[in-house]
Design an enzyme around this catalytic site. Sequence first.
Site, PDB file in Angstrom:
ATOM      1  NE  ARG A 190      -9.688 -15.936 -52.089  1.00 31.05           N
ATOM      2  CZ  ARG A 190      -8.554 -16.587 -51.882  1.00 31.05           C
ATOM      3  NH1 ARG A 190      -7.402 -15.987 -52.060  1.00 31.05           N
ATOM      4  NH2 ARG A 190      -8.579 -17.851 -51.493  1.00 31.05           N
ATOM      5  CE1 TYR A 196     -19.100 -28.562 -44.436  1.00 30.92           C
ATOM      6  CE2 TYR A 196     -17.169 -28.543 -43.001  1.00 30.92           C
ATOM      7  CZ  TYR A 196     -18.382 -29.091 -43.369  1.00 30.92           C
ATOM      8  OH  TYR A 196     -18.872 -30.168 -42.682  1.00 30.92           O
ATOM      9  CB  SER A 206     -12.708 -30.771 -42.744  1.00 32.82           C
ATOM     10  OG  SER A 206     -13.722 -29.826 -43.002  1.00 32.82           O
ATOM     11  CB  ALA A 260     -19.217 -15.170 -47.491  1.00 31.92           C
ATOM     12  CE  LYS A 292      -7.307 -21.089 -38.127  1.00 30.10           C
ATOM     13  NZ  LYS A 292      -8.129 -20.081 -38.845  1.00 30.10           N
ATOM     14  CE1 TYR A 347      -5.442 -24.206 -41.470  1.00 28.66           C
ATOM     15  CE2 TYR A 347      -5.348 -26.164 -40.078  1.00 28.66           C
ATOM     16  CZ  TYR A 347      -6.036 -25.046 -40.545  1.00 28.66           C
ATOM     17  OH  TYR A 347      -7.305 -24.775 -40.083  1.00 28.66           O
ATOM     18  CG  MET A 392     -10.120 -33.263 -38.136  1.00 27.55           C
ATOM     19  SD  MET A 392      -9.198 -32.229 -39.308  1.00 27.55           S
ATOM     20  CE  MET A 392      -9.929 -32.694 -40.867  1.00 27.55           C
ATOM     21  CB  VAL A 393     -15.224 -28.540 -39.141  1.00 29.20           C
ATOM     22  CG1 VAL A 393     -16.689 -28.127 -39.160  1.00 29.20           C
ATOM     23  CG2 VAL A 393     -14.439 -27.690 -38.143  1.00 29.20           C
TER      24      VAL A 393
HETATM   25  P1  NAP Z   1     -12.751 -23.378 -46.668  1.00 29.13           P
HETATM   26  O1  NAP Z   1     -14.036 -23.962 -47.092  1.00 29.13           O
HETATM   27  O2  NAP Z   1     -11.548 -23.630 -47.516  1.00 29.13           O
HETATM   28  O3  NAP Z   1     -12.950 -21.821 -46.479  1.00 29.13           O
HETATM   29  C1  NAP Z   1     -11.893 -20.943 -46.324  1.00 29.13           C
HETATM   30  C2  NAP Z   1     -12.391 -19.552 -46.617  1.00 29.13           C
HETATM   31  O4  NAP Z   1     -11.305 -18.639 -46.457  1.00 29.13           O
HETATM   32  C3  NAP Z   1     -12.882 -19.396 -48.064  1.00 29.13           C
HETATM   33  O5  NAP Z   1     -13.931 -18.486 -48.108  1.00 29.13           O
HETATM   34  C4  NAP Z   1     -11.668 -18.826 -48.768  1.00 29.13           C
HETATM   35  O6  NAP Z   1     -11.974 -18.031 -49.901  1.00 29.13           O
HETATM   36  C5  NAP Z   1     -11.112 -17.934 -47.678  1.00 29.13           C
HETATM   37  N1  NAP Z   1      -9.684 -17.727 -47.893  1.00 29.13           N
HETATM   38  C6  NAP Z   1      -8.692 -18.641 -47.832  1.00 29.13           C
HETATM   39  N2  NAP Z   1      -7.526 -18.066 -48.119  1.00 29.13           N
HETATM   40  C7  NAP Z   1      -7.793 -16.784 -48.391  1.00 29.13           C
HETATM   41  C8  NAP Z   1      -7.012 -15.665 -48.784  1.00 29.13           C
HETATM   42  N3  NAP Z   1      -5.690 -15.784 -48.938  1.00 29.13           N
HETATM   43  N4  NAP Z   1      -7.620 -14.477 -48.972  1.00 29.13           N
HETATM   44  C9  NAP Z   1      -8.977 -14.362 -48.831  1.00 29.13           C
HETATM   45  N5  NAP Z   1      -9.773 -15.368 -48.464  1.00 29.13           N
HETATM   46  C10 NAP Z   1      -9.183 -16.554 -48.252  1.00 29.13           C
HETATM   47  O7  NAP Z   1     -12.343 -23.868 -45.230  1.00 29.13           O
HETATM   48  P2  NAP Z   1     -13.225 -24.051 -43.927  1.00 29.13           P
HETATM   49  O8  NAP Z   1     -13.063 -25.451 -43.514  1.00 29.13           O
HETATM   50  O9  NAP Z   1     -14.574 -23.478 -44.082  1.00 29.13           O
HETATM   51  O10 NAP Z   1     -12.378 -23.163 -42.910  1.00 29.13           O
HETATM   52  C11 NAP Z   1     -12.887 -21.930 -42.421  1.00 29.13           C
HETATM   53  C12 NAP Z   1     -12.165 -21.565 -41.167  1.00 29.13           C
HETATM   54  O11 NAP Z   1     -12.301 -22.612 -40.206  1.00 29.13           O
HETATM   55  C13 NAP Z   1     -10.654 -21.365 -41.354  1.00 29.13           C
HETATM   56  O12 NAP Z   1     -10.257 -20.304 -40.530  1.00 29.13           O
HETATM   57  C14 NAP Z   1     -10.072 -22.685 -40.845  1.00 29.13           C
HETATM   58  O13 NAP Z   1      -8.750 -22.534 -40.397  1.00 29.13           O
HETATM   59  C15 NAP Z   1     -11.037 -22.982 -39.708  1.00 29.13           C
HETATM   60  N6  NAP Z   1     -11.077 -24.390 -39.309  1.00 29.13           N
HETATM   61  C16 NAP Z   1     -11.563 -25.324 -40.166  1.00 29.13           C
HETATM   62  C17 NAP Z   1     -11.592 -26.653 -39.778  1.00 29.13           C
HETATM   63  C18 NAP Z   1     -12.146 -27.743 -40.661  1.00 29.13           C
HETATM   64  O14 NAP Z   1     -11.972 -28.921 -40.339  1.00 29.13           O
HETATM   65  N7  NAP Z   1     -12.833 -27.413 -41.739  1.00 29.13           N
HETATM   66  C19 NAP Z   1     -11.091 -27.016 -38.524  1.00 29.13           C
HETATM   67  C20 NAP Z   1     -10.601 -26.034 -37.672  1.00 29.13           C
HETATM   68  C21 NAP Z   1     -10.619 -24.708 -38.071  1.00 29.13           C
HETATM   69  P3  NAP Z   1     -12.044 -18.688 -51.380  1.00 29.13           P
HETATM   70  O15 NAP Z   1     -13.307 -19.501 -51.410  1.00 29.13           O
HETATM   71  O16 NAP Z   1     -12.076 -17.531 -52.283  1.00 29.13           O
HETATM   72  O17 NAP Z   1     -10.809 -19.533 -51.522  1.00 29.13           O
END
Ligand code: NAP
Length: 332
Positions: free
Chosen positions: A34, A13, A213, A10, A168, A164, A195-196
């Site tokens: 966490r 981003y 991102s 939660a 996925k 990475y 990319m988001v």
């Molecule tokens: P983010 O802001 O870094 O969020 C990642 C989330 O996952 C955070 O809540 C983080 O918790 C949690 N997390 C990471 N590693 C973890 C672990 N080992 N155990 C428990 N929780 C963990 O990244 P985001 O960009 O929002 O990405 C969210 C999802 O979208 C991911 O699945 C990512 O692969 C996917 N995605 C993102 C993009 C992009 O460009 N942003 C593109 C394609 C797909 P903490 O805050 O506690 O670290």
Amino acid sequence: MPETILVTGASGYVASHVIRQFLEAGYKVRGTVRNEASAEKVRHAHAQYADNLSFSYVKDMSVPGAFNEAVQGIDGIIHTASPFILDAKDYEKELFTPAVNGTLFILQAAKAHAPGVRRIVITSSFASVLDVTKGLRPGYVYTETNWNPMTVEETHAAGPSPAYLVSKTLAEKAAFDFVEKEKPGFSIATVTPPMVYGPLLETYDSMEKLNTSSMDIYRLFNGSLKEVPDTAFWAYIDVRDLARAHYLAYTTPAAANQRYLTAARNFSYQILCDMIRAKYPELVATTPEGRANQPLPDVYRLDTSKAKKELGLEYRSLEETLFDAVDTFLTM
Ligand code: NAP
């Protein structure tokens, strides 16, 4: 009684916009975090919906049974939690294990402890679609039938960014395998965004803590780059449209066990720098000029017609996405 949706990760981003999407639609949301500091950050971002937002603490989603408590009494799940880092050193520990186990353990928990769950939407990535070894691949069109073919072994020579991408891929494949073998009482749907980009809902005490991102945009104009970097992934989606995609994949019956390529359009860092320099005179000095107005090269495309046809997904303009992102960074 409104349905309660569990959103894993939660504090992330993407999750922040997914949570907002469901809260606005009248759902209750339980987020997994966490620690309490993350819960507080999320609470603050959605303060006007405080009555409908609660938390479950999952310190380590790699541990068997991690989500068993969090799923109790839940009606649906959006699994966004996964490490998005491009500089991992121990790929197994930092990427593969949390990505795959996190996905498997949420599915196992739902099957065993959440009989009310009918649909689980998983945030996968274009990472699990793209064959990065093929480069620009002019004229090629990726669809939902493509899978990133790179193996775990190959990532050791390829580096942390491809690792990475593989994390996925492994996680998404594990999810579809689980459904096929275990035949749970719920269906899944995966979304595979590139990319988001777009605005932030949460505030950060330091720009260093920006998610990967968002940092990708911020670094273009914060003075840290002398040159326009090489574009790594040639397509993007607005974070708000991606949140909508999750919502539609959750609410659309036909999305059962489907995979959706969700992307607004192609772009390059050069185009983003041109747009930033044209719109923000105060950022001209800190945004590299590169080869201004160079058209997009001939690169692969993404066929997003399935998400349009089956989910009715529409996309914002690049201007809205980029400028809303820059504006939020400038006000932080
Ligand atoms: P983010 O802001 O870094 O969020 C990642 C989330 O996952 C955070 O809540 C983080 O918790 C949690 N997390 C990471 N590693 C973890 C672990 N080992 N155990 C428990 N929780 C963990 O990244 P985001 O960009 O929002 O990405 C969210 C999802 O979208 C991911 O699945 C990512 O692969 C996917 N995605 C993102 C993009 C992009 O460009 N942003 C593109 C394609 C797909 P903490 O805050 O506690 O670290």
